[in-house]
Scaffold this active site. Structure first.
Site, PDB file in Angstrom:
ATOM      1  N   VAL A  87     -12.930  -0.079  44.866  1.00 60.11           N
ATOM      2  CA  VAL A  87     -11.809   0.805  44.538  1.00 60.11           C
ATOM      3  C   VAL A  87     -10.516   0.268  45.168  1.00 60.11           C
ATOM      4  O   VAL A  87      -9.425   0.434  44.636  1.00 60.11           O
ATOM      5  CB  VAL A  87     -12.088   2.254  45.027  1.00 60.11           C
ATOM      6  CG1 VAL A  87     -10.909   3.174  44.736  1.00 60.11           C
ATOM      7  CG2 VAL A  87     -13.352   2.808  44.376  1.00 60.11           C
ATOM      8  N   ASN A  89      -7.316  -1.596  46.317  1.00 60.64           N
ATOM      9  CA  ASN A  89      -6.335  -2.355  45.520  1.00 60.64           C
ATOM     10  C   ASN A  89      -5.837  -3.611  46.216  1.00 60.64           C
ATOM     11  O   ASN A  89      -5.877  -3.679  47.438  1.00 60.64           O
ATOM     12  CB  ASN A  89      -5.125  -1.439  45.233  1.00 60.64           C
ATOM     13  CG  ASN A  89      -5.348  -0.638  43.968  1.00 60.64           C
ATOM     14  OD1 ASN A  89      -5.806  -1.183  42.967  1.00 60.64           O
ATOM     15  ND2 ASN A  89      -5.033   0.644  44.024  1.00 60.64           N
ATOM     16  N   HIS A 144      -5.543  -3.685  36.271  1.00 58.01           N
ATOM     17  CA  HIS A 144      -5.198  -2.333  36.733  1.00 58.01           C
ATOM     18  C   HIS A 144      -3.841  -2.482  37.419  1.00 58.01           C
ATOM     19  O   HIS A 144      -3.737  -2.636  38.625  1.00 58.01           O
ATOM     20  CB  HIS A 144      -6.268  -1.827  37.709  1.00 58.01           C
ATOM     21  CG  HIS A 144      -5.976  -0.468  38.284  1.00 58.01           C
ATOM     22  ND1 HIS A 144      -5.776   0.647  37.515  1.00 58.01           N
ATOM     23  CD2 HIS A 144      -5.854  -0.049  39.574  1.00 58.01           C
ATOM     24  CE1 HIS A 144      -5.551   1.695  38.304  1.00 58.01           C
ATOM     25  NE2 HIS A 144      -5.582   1.294  39.555  1.00 58.01           N
TER      26      HIS A 144
HETATM   27  C1  LAC Z   1      -4.362   4.492  41.311  1.00 60.56           C
HETATM   28  C2  LAC Z   1      -4.967   3.646  42.374  1.00 60.56           C
HETATM   29  C3  LAC Z   1      -6.372   4.057  42.686  1.00 60.56           C
HETATM   30  O1  LAC Z   1      -4.130   3.975  40.214  1.00 60.56           O
HETATM   31  O2  LAC Z   1      -4.887   2.309  42.012  1.00 60.56           O
HETATM   32  O3  LAC Z   1      -4.139   5.682  41.563  1.00 60.56           O
END
Ligand code: LAC
Length: 278
Positions: A87, A89, A144
């Protein structure tokens, strides 16, 4: 478990005491050392620093790299057969690092990204169309982060493509908000980043693995030629079951979508390079 003394135990007690009210019967306990986690089947790693308002996830890379190296070493030495859900980052780079540091096969390390990004987009679409959030199925690939690749054509509401339900202008607005979804929450909270949607997403992934559901979810996975992309980690649809990532599903993409995905993979690759993993 947490390195802050008492924190995990306190949270665990608090959660356990909600059981009679919401009616669940799983045991919950907090640990203060890795010994107590020995033999875990699934380990969810959230260790590390989170963003402050205005920071990008990438800015955490070298700091969190040190935390993750240490955490992975401790996790794998006590739970050598676990599946890891990353999880921390920047999650794509940290998932890549976790594979290298753990020496686990790539199917045993999966990152949290698409389930969360997809949930954000689905909730915005549900608000816009006044439909139940669970009737929306979002398709988001890639990093992401700012190079996330949202595919409206494959995003559906009760099996209807989003592109038939909303104007391009509205879709673009919701996509832009999704890409900045984490940042929006960091800016509001000021200390720390989102908790509830990320934890719900991680729990969904863990459940698919533990219960051997073979559920297809969007997750950060190491690619080795799938989508024509090699040796990097990005979000793609994967089938999750007892063996971790049991299959990487390759969607048919248009030339434009493929280009966006390649650009996204390249951005992650550049970030991975900064860790000088050799
Ligand atoms: C978010 C983090 C978990 O997107 O990257 O909230």
């Amino acid at each position: 478990m947490d390195i802050v003394p008492g924190l995990a135990q306190g949270k665990a007690l608090d959660i356990s005491q909600s059981a009679p009210v919401v009616n669940f019967d799983s045991g919950v306990s907090g640990a203060k050392s890795y010994e107590e986690t020995a033999g875990s089947e699934v380990v969810i790693i959230t260790a590390g620093f989170s963003r402050k308002p205005g920071m990008t996830r990438d800015e955490l890379c070298l700091t969190n790299m040190r935390v993750i190296n240490d955490t992975i070493h401790n996790v794998v030495s006590h739970s050598p057969d676990c599946t890891i859900i990353m999880v921390t980052n920047p999650v794509d780079a940290m998932t890549y690092l976790a594979i290298k540091a753990s020496k686990l096969p790539r199917n045993r390390v999966v990152g949290l990204s698409g389930v969360l990004d997809g949930a954000r987009l689905s909730s915005f679409i549900a608000d816009e169309l006044k439909v139940p959030p669970a009737s929306v199925s979002a398709c988001i690939l890639g990093e992401h982060g700012k190079n996330m690749v949202v595919i409206p054509r494959l995003t559906t509401v009760k099996d209807k493509p989003l592109t038939e339900l909303l104007s391009k202008e509205t879709i673009d607005k919701l996509v832009a908000r999704t890409i900045m979804g984490g940042d929006e929450i960091v800016a509001l909270l000021k200390t720390g980043s989102a908790f509830y949607a990320p934890s719900a997403a991680a729990a969904r992934m863990a459940e698919a693995i533990i219960l051997d559901k073979k559920e297809t979810l969007l997750c950060a996975a190491h690619l080795d030629g799938e989508y024509g992309i090699k040796d990097t980690v990005i979000s793609v649809p994967v089938k999750l079951g007892k063996k971790g990532i049991e299959e990487i599903i390759e969607l048919e993409l248009t030339t434009e979508e493929k280009q966006a995905l390649n650009k996204s993979a390249e951005a992650v690759r550049e970030l991975i390079k900064t860790m000088k993993l050799g």
